[in-house]
Scaffold this motif. Sequence first.
Motif, PDB file in Angstrom:
ATOM      1  N   PHE A  18      -8.149 -24.900   1.350  1.00  0.00           N
ATOM      2  CA  PHE A  18      -7.893 -24.224   0.082  1.00  0.00           C
ATOM      3  C   PHE A  18      -8.214 -22.742   0.172  1.00  0.00           C
ATOM      4  O   PHE A  18      -7.492 -21.901  -0.380  1.00  0.00           O
ATOM      5  N   TYR A  19      -9.298 -22.404   0.848  1.00  0.00           N
ATOM      6  CA  TYR A  19      -9.660 -20.989   0.974  1.00  0.00           C
ATOM      7  C   TYR A  19      -8.533 -20.209   1.650  1.00  0.00           C
ATOM      8  O   TYR A  19      -8.140 -19.126   1.193  1.00  0.00           O
ATOM      9  N   ASN A  20      -7.995 -20.767   2.730  1.00  0.00           N
ATOM     10  CA  ASN A  20      -6.948 -20.076   3.472  1.00  0.00           C
ATOM     11  C   ASN A  20      -5.662 -19.926   2.676  1.00  0.00           C
ATOM     12  O   ASN A  20      -4.916 -18.966   2.869  1.00  0.00           O
ATOM     13  N   GLN A  21      -5.382 -20.855   1.785  1.00  0.00           N
ATOM     14  CA  GLN A  21      -4.095 -20.859   1.087  1.00  0.00           C
ATOM     15  C   GLN A  21      -4.196 -20.392  -0.366  1.00  0.00           C
ATOM     16  O   GLN A  21      -3.217 -20.489  -1.107  1.00  0.00           O
ATOM     17  N   THR A  22      -5.342 -19.867  -0.760  1.00  0.00           N
ATOM     18  CA  THR A  22      -5.528 -19.402  -2.131  1.00  0.00           C
ATOM     19  C   THR A  22      -5.812 -17.909  -2.134  1.00  0.00           C
ATOM     20  O   THR A  22      -6.741 -17.460  -1.452  1.00  0.00           O
ATOM     21  N   PRO A  23      -5.026 -17.101  -2.846  1.00  0.00           N
ATOM     22  CA  PRO A  23      -5.355 -15.674  -2.958  1.00  0.00           C
ATOM     23  C   PRO A  23      -6.791 -15.502  -3.437  1.00  0.00           C
ATOM     24  O   PRO A  23      -7.276 -16.273  -4.276  1.00  0.00           O
ATOM     25  N   PHE A  24      -7.478 -14.502  -2.908  1.00  0.00           N
ATOM     26  CA  PHE A  24      -8.910 -14.338  -3.186  1.00  0.00           C
ATOM     27  C   PHE A  24      -9.201 -14.312  -4.685  1.00  0.00           C
ATOM     28  O   PHE A  24     -10.181 -14.901  -5.153  1.00  0.00           O
ATOM     29  N   ALA A  56     -15.938 -17.252   1.905  1.00  0.00           N
ATOM     30  CA  ALA A  56     -15.493 -15.857   1.894  1.00  0.00           C
ATOM     31  C   ALA A  56     -16.527 -14.928   2.520  1.00  0.00           C
ATOM     32  O   ALA A  56     -16.167 -13.897   3.114  1.00  0.00           O
ATOM     33  N   SER A  57     -17.796 -15.284   2.409  1.00  0.00           N
ATOM     34  CA  SER A  57     -18.835 -14.428   2.990  1.00  0.00           C
ATOM     35  C   SER A  57     -18.828 -14.478   4.517  1.00  0.00           C
ATOM     36  O   SER A  57     -19.488 -13.660   5.162  1.00  0.00           O
ATOM     37  N   CYS A  58     -18.082 -15.422   5.093  1.00  0.00           N
ATOM     38  CA  CYS A  58     -17.920 -15.493   6.545  1.00  0.00           C
ATOM     39  C   CYS A  58     -16.707 -14.706   7.017  1.00  0.00           C
ATOM     40  O   CYS A  58     -16.503 -14.553   8.234  1.00  0.00           O
ATOM     41  N   ASP A  59     -15.884 -14.241   6.087  1.00  0.00           N
ATOM     42  CA  ASP A  59     -14.592 -13.640   6.400  1.00  0.00           C
ATOM     43  C   ASP A  59     -14.745 -12.134   6.579  1.00  0.00           C
ATOM     44  O   ASP A  59     -15.023 -11.419   5.609  1.00  0.00           O
ATOM     45  N   PRO A  60     -14.583 -11.601   7.791  1.00  0.00           N
ATOM     46  CA  PRO A  60     -14.754 -10.160   8.020  1.00  0.00           C
ATOM     47  C   PRO A  60     -13.828  -9.306   7.159  1.00  0.00           C
ATOM     48  O   PRO A  60     -14.197  -8.189   6.778  1.00  0.00           O
ATOM     49  N   SER A  61     -12.622  -9.793   6.854  1.00  0.00           N
ATOM     50  CA  SER A  61     -11.697  -8.993   6.059  1.00  0.00           C
ATOM     51  C   SER A  61     -12.169  -8.871   4.617  1.00  0.00           C
ATOM     52  O   SER A  61     -11.807  -7.920   3.917  1.00  0.00           O
ATOM     53  N   ILE A  62     -12.977  -9.815   4.156  1.00  0.00           N
ATOM     54  CA  ILE A  62     -13.545  -9.737   2.815  1.00  0.00           C
ATOM     55  C   ILE A  62     -14.736  -8.800   2.817  1.00  0.00           C
ATOM     56  O   ILE A  62     -14.826  -7.869   1.998  1.00  0.00           O
ATOM     57  N   THR A  63     -15.668  -8.997   3.730  1.00  0.00           N
ATOM     58  CA  THR A  63     -16.882  -8.188   3.743  1.00  0.00           C
ATOM     59  C   THR A  63     -16.591  -6.733   4.096  1.00  0.00           C
ATOM     60  O   THR A  63     -17.249  -5.818   3.588  1.00  0.00           O
ATOM     61  N   SER A 148       0.095 -16.478   1.116  1.00  0.00           N
ATOM     62  CA  SER A 148      -0.925 -16.473   0.062  1.00  0.00           C
ATOM     63  C   SER A 148      -1.837 -15.264   0.186  1.00  0.00           C
ATOM     64  O   SER A 148      -2.295 -14.718  -0.822  1.00  0.00           O
ATOM     65  N   ALA A 149      -2.111 -14.813   1.428  1.00  0.00           N
ATOM     66  CA  ALA A 149      -2.959 -13.632   1.616  1.00  0.00           C
ATOM     67  C   ALA A 149      -2.330 -12.396   0.980  1.00  0.00           C
ATOM     68  O   ALA A 149      -3.043 -11.494   0.508  1.00  0.00           O
ATOM     69  N   TYR A 150      -1.009 -12.342   0.951  1.00  0.00           N
ATOM     70  CA  TYR A 150      -0.290 -11.212   0.351  1.00  0.00           C
ATOM     71  C   TYR A 150       0.191 -11.528  -1.065  1.00  0.00           C
ATOM     72  O   TYR A 150       1.062 -10.837  -1.595  1.00  0.00           O
ATOM     73  N   ASP A 151      -0.393 -12.597  -1.646  1.00  0.00           N
ATOM     74  CA  ASP A 151      -0.064 -12.999  -3.016  1.00  0.00           C
ATOM     75  C   ASP A 151       1.433 -13.241  -3.185  1.00  0.00           C
ATOM     76  O   ASP A 151       2.013 -12.940  -4.224  1.00  0.00           O
ATOM     77  N   PHE A 152       2.066 -13.747  -2.134  1.00  0.00           N
ATOM     78  CA  PHE A 152       3.479 -14.136  -2.158  1.00  0.00           C
ATOM     79  C   PHE A 152       4.382 -12.969  -2.533  1.00  0.00           C
ATOM     80  O   PHE A 152       5.338 -13.109  -3.303  1.00  0.00           O
ATOM     81  N   LYS A 234       4.856   5.281   3.365  1.00  0.00           N
ATOM     82  CA  LYS A 234       4.029   4.699   2.317  1.00  0.00           C
ATOM     83  C   LYS A 234       3.240   3.507   2.878  1.00  0.00           C
ATOM     84  O   LYS A 234       3.740   2.759   3.714  1.00  0.00           O
ATOM     85  N   PRO A 235       2.010   3.331   2.408  1.00  0.00           N
ATOM     86  CA  PRO A 235       1.208   2.212   2.922  1.00  0.00           C
ATOM     87  C   PRO A 235       1.699   0.879   2.376  1.00  0.00           C
ATOM     88  O   PRO A 235       2.232   0.804   1.260  1.00  0.00           O
ATOM     89  N   ILE A 236       1.530  -0.147   3.168  1.00  0.00           N
ATOM     90  CA  ILE A 236       1.850  -1.486   2.695  1.00  0.00           C
ATOM     91  C   ILE A 236       0.810  -1.914   1.657  1.00  0.00           C
ATOM     92  O   ILE A 236      -0.260  -1.302   1.538  1.00  0.00           O
ATOM     93  N   THR A 237       1.125  -2.947   0.928  1.00  0.00           N
ATOM     94  CA  THR A 237       0.141  -3.570   0.056  1.00  0.00           C
ATOM     95  C   THR A 237      -0.752  -4.455   0.922  1.00  0.00           C
ATOM     96  O   THR A 237      -0.276  -5.379   1.581  1.00  0.00           O
ATOM     97  N   ASN A 238      -2.035  -4.146   0.936  1.00  0.00           N
ATOM     98  CA  ASN A 238      -2.952  -4.887   1.791  1.00  0.00           C
ATOM     99  C   ASN A 238      -3.125  -6.319   1.304  1.00  0.00           C
ATOM    100  O   ASN A 238      -3.092  -6.586   0.100  1.00  0.00           O
ATOM    101  N   PRO A 239      -3.338  -7.245   2.221  1.00  0.00           N
ATOM    102  CA  PRO A 239      -3.610  -8.624   1.827  1.00  0.00           C
ATOM    103  C   PRO A 239      -5.035  -8.752   1.290  1.00  0.00           C
ATOM    104  O   PRO A 239      -5.893  -7.900   1.543  1.00  0.00           O
TER     105      PRO A 239
END
Length: 261
Positions: A18-24, A56-63, A148-152, A234-239
Amino acid sequence: MTERRSWTRDELLVAFHFYNQTPFGKISHRNPEIINTAKLMGRTPSSLSMKMANIASCDPSITASGRSGLSGAAKADREMWQEMTRDWENFFFNASEAFNKINKLQSPEAEAVCPDPSLELDDFHGQEKLATIKTRVGQQQFRAVVLSAYDFRCCITGIDIPELLIASHIVPWSRDPQQRLNPSNGLCLSSLHDAAFDKGLISLNEHLELMLSPKLLNSSNDYLANSFEPYEGKPITNPSKHLPNPIFLQHHRSEIFHKQR
């Protein structure tokens, strides 16, 4: 019901699934999918959503972005994060099995479709058949996790119709088997922009800004101009998770991107 019972391995796999497939931003006890699955697990929605926030606290992209999730990640959470990032294919397969078991769905083996439509899974035996199944499940999971990381939404144009979106590989599938299913090797792109990225007609610089090949800039086609030129520089929308790996993007710029006409 007690909420202090230990998490089983299957339950933890479901939480990671669920964590992997759910937008933060949708990790919440009010999320209907979390509510339904928590009920099947014999847990409260708050328990499942809290476990996802701990992950999420284990995820480097979050921290790295200043977000922290919750600080209560258990040793088992951290060990499973390491297990996942060591072998995405096996992890995706095991997480899918655990999710389907709890939801009383078919296993990944039963529902997988052979990537080659000219062949049936019955044509394969033993380890070859299992490898084919794992590859197919992995492809499905990679798409779900990246989108899901890019909110579809396409990270360049914002197109939000799932049927028009591709989980595009930064380093091509054939070039690095170990990174094939790593979500940080993925971008959510429209089908047109995926094709252009795959053929080296566009890339991203170190600031995640869109670069156009001279082959596109020198085109006299109005449709192409309107589809690409407004986004140049232009920058992309970050995941929300699984930021694109700079090393993979450097490989794309140096090995795939067409710098000259």
